[in-house]
Design an enzyme around this catalytic site. Structure first.
Site, mmCIF file in Angstrom:
data_model
loop_
_atom_site.group_PDB
_atom_site.id
_atom_site.type_symbol
_atom_site.label_atom_id
_atom_site.label_comp_id
_atom_site.label_asym_id
_atom_site.label_seq_id
_atom_site.Cartn_x
_atom_site.Cartn_y
_atom_site.Cartn_z
ATOM 1 N N CYS A 1 -9.966 28.025 20.794
ATOM 2 C CA CYS A 1 -10.918 27.540 19.802
ATOM 3 C C CYS A 1 -12.210 27.073 20.466
ATOM 4 O O CYS A 1 -12.192 26.421 21.512
ATOM 5 C CB CYS A 1 -10.298 26.389 19.013
ATOM 6 S SG CYS A 1 -11.374 25.707 17.738
ATOM 7 N N CYS B 1 -6.962 20.746 10.920
ATOM 8 C CA CYS B 1 -7.734 21.693 11.720
ATOM 9 C C CYS B 1 -8.972 22.218 10.987
ATOM 10 O O CYS B 1 -10.083 22.201 11.523
ATOM 11 C CB CYS B 1 -6.846 22.855 12.151
ATOM 12 S SG CYS B 1 -7.734 24.202 12.986
ATOM 13 N N GLY C 1 2.491 -4.408 9.673
ATOM 14 C CA GLY C 1 2.528 -5.545 8.823
ATOM 15 C C GLY C 1 1.210 -6.302 8.694
ATOM 16 O O GLY C 1 0.145 -5.783 8.915
ATOM 17 N N CYS D 1 0.837 -1.200 0.000
ATOM 18 C CA CYS D 1 0.000 0.000 0.000
ATOM 19 C C CYS D 1 0.872 1.250 0.000
ATOM 20 O O CYS D 1 1.802 1.377 0.807
ATOM 21 C CB CYS D 1 -0.927 -0.004 1.212
ATOM 22 S SG CYS D 1 -2.024 -1.434 1.290
ATOM 23 N N TYR E 1 0.535 4.339 0.907
ATOM 24 C CA TYR E 1 0.590 5.269 2.039
ATOM 25 C C TYR E 1 0.795 4.568 3.379
ATOM 26 O O TYR E 1 0.602 5.172 4.427
ATOM 27 C CB TYR E 1 -0.665 6.136 2.098
ATOM 28 C CG TYR E 1 -1.967 5.387 1.946
ATOM 29 C CD1 TYR E 1 -2.325 4.398 2.836
ATOM 30 C CD2 TYR E 1 -2.822 5.670 0.887
ATOM 31 C CE1 TYR E 1 -3.504 3.710 2.692
ATOM 32 C CE2 TYR E 1 -4.011 4.986 0.731
ATOM 33 C CZ TYR E 1 -4.353 4.006 1.649
ATOM 34 O OH TYR E 1 -5.530 3.326 1.500
ATOM 35 N N CYS E 2 1.184 3.300 3.368
ATOM 36 C CA CYS E 2 1.399 2.602 4.633
ATOM 37 C C CYS E 2 2.536 3.271 5.402
ATOM 38 O O CYS E 2 3.645 3.408 4.880
ATOM 39 C CB CYS E 2 1.733 1.132 4.392
ATOM 40 S SG CYS E 2 2.003 0.219 5.926
ATOM 41 N N ASP F 1 2.015 3.816 18.420
ATOM 42 C CA ASP F 1 2.074 3.153 17.123
ATOM 43 C C ASP F 1 2.520 4.106 16.018
ATOM 44 O O ASP F 1 3.141 3.690 15.041
ATOM 45 C CB ASP F 1 0.682 2.583 16.822
ATOM 46 C CG ASP F 1 0.595 1.944 15.455
ATOM 47 O OD1 ASP F 1 1.527 1.213 15.098
ATOM 48 O OD2 ASP F 1 -0.414 2.159 14.765
#
Length: 387
Positions: free
Chosen positions: A324, A353, A71, A21, A23-24, A280
């Site tokens: 905010c 944002c 993985g 993938c 964009y992993c 992670d």
């Protein structure tokens, strides 16, 4: 043991995967362990992890969840997890409930895997980005071919054996423009619990990759799914993690997800060799807090470095965020995405944002009505009756 519960995401096969993938964020972690011949977690590390993780939980912890990811964890084979589950029962305290969640790309699932998941009541997370044309754009296998049909084949096995599953969908530059199509597709394949994960790939100086979702499109994607969720009368039937989190916060409960909690640091990651990292998404040398074969998980999870990591989420908010109006439901988002500057030039603003603001402005009036329904003892789906 600790005074408060914490979670560890286990990477028992490290970054090894059968897909490629684009964009992993984890495939590159293989580079942390040059010269490693096998990324399979050894029996010794597995035993140490399960024993320590259970023992480190608070004395009154009624449940402990083990989260398995990669993985691609199915590369380890069912025998590895049979062994893991036996160890869990060996070390579980009397009356303690042990649960397991398992994130997979689904391509290697078969009858044996699906029956195993059903027998052990494992919650299986299937990674799928939408219909075939959308999914295959950024999720090829090692040969460069789309993985959609393999994923759907794996999902059929889960359905056949009545194994529990949810879907994890990455929101990127392509599918972010098609919220209703993606949402309806996920419903069509039987998903009743959905996670939408925004892809943000920094490339320096606040720039991101072409695969990354645009902040505004991320907001309009969530709005599109939210509106279709309401329009289809799916409240109470289909559960979207972003909506569950927002409703919890509006109701007055803590965020069940670290991304929108005031502080973090209670969701660590353990690698195949026992290295323990702060998160992670922060598996980098500077965020390694130790190794569970050399130090106790209980001590590592409470060490000053880890505690400061968690507190920094709130402490390092720019003033723009502190002022905010939706801070109480956003809390600055995940620190990994705080890569741009505020309008005043202060660093540390979340890349997403603008998208968060659009979504909250659109959805909060409804979530407030839902929260009021729940306080009155009615289901959230009765929100239309609240004026």
């Amino acid at each position: 043991m600790t005074n408060s519960p914490f979670n560890i995401m286990a990477k028992p096969i490290g970054a090894i995967c059968n897909l490629d993938c684009e964009y992993c964020y984890y495939l590159e972690k293989e580079d942390l362990y040059p010269g490693t011949e096998s990324f399979k977690m050894t029996d010794e590390v597995l035993d140490s992890y399960i024993r320590q993780y259970i023992y480190a939980q608070p004395i009154n912890a009624a449940e402990v969840n083990f989260a398995w990811q990669g993985g691609e964890p199915t590369l380890l084979g069912i025998s590895f997890f049979r062994k893991a589950f036996k160890l869990q029962q060996k070390y579980a305290r009397p009356g303690m409930n042990i649960t397991n969640s398992f994130q997979t790309n689904g391509t290697r699932l078969n009858d044996d895997w699906a029956q195993f998941f059903y027998d052990h009541d494992v919650l299986v997370g299937i990674s799928i980005d939408g219909p075939e044309d959308i999914h295959d754009e950024f999720r090829p296998d090692k040969g460069g071919y789309g993985s959609f049909r393999q994923v759907m084949n794996g999902l059929e096995y889960l359905l056949k054996h009545n194994a529990r599953f949810n879907t994890l969908t990455c929101v990127q530059s392509t599918n972010s423009s098609r919220p209703a199509r993606v949402y309806r597709f996920l419903k069509q394949i039987g998903s009743t619990h959905m996670q939408f994960i925004p892809i943000v790939e920094p490339e320096g100086d606040g720039e991101v990759s072409y695969r990354s979702v645009h902040p505004v499109k991320y907001g309009t994607f969530l709005i599109g799914v939210f509106d279709d969720w309401l329009r289809s009368k799916d409240v109470g039937k289909i559960f979207v993690q972003d909506f569950d989190v927002t409703l919890n916060l509006v109701y007055g409960n803590p965020s069940p997800l670290c991304i929108h909690a005031e502080t973090c640091g209670n969701a660590l990651a353990v690698e195949h060799n026992g290295d323990l990292y702060s998160c992670d998404h922060f598996v980098y040398p500077e965020y390694k807090i130790g190794n569970i074969t050399e130090d106790r998980i209980e001590e590592l999870s409470q060490c000053p470095q880890q505690q400061q990591f968690g507190l920094d989420k709130k402490a390092k908010l720019p003033q723009y965020c502190r002022e905010c109006e939706v801070l109480n439901v956003c809390n600055g988002g995940c620190p990994k995405d705080r890569i741009i500057q505020t309008p005043d030039g202060e660093p540390g603003l979340n890349y997403l944002c603008e998208g968060y603001k659009r979504f909250y402005k659109h959805s909060l009036p409804v979530f407030k009505k839902m929260a009021q329904c729940i306080r009155m003892g009615y289901p959230a789906s009765d929100y239309k009756h609240i004026r």
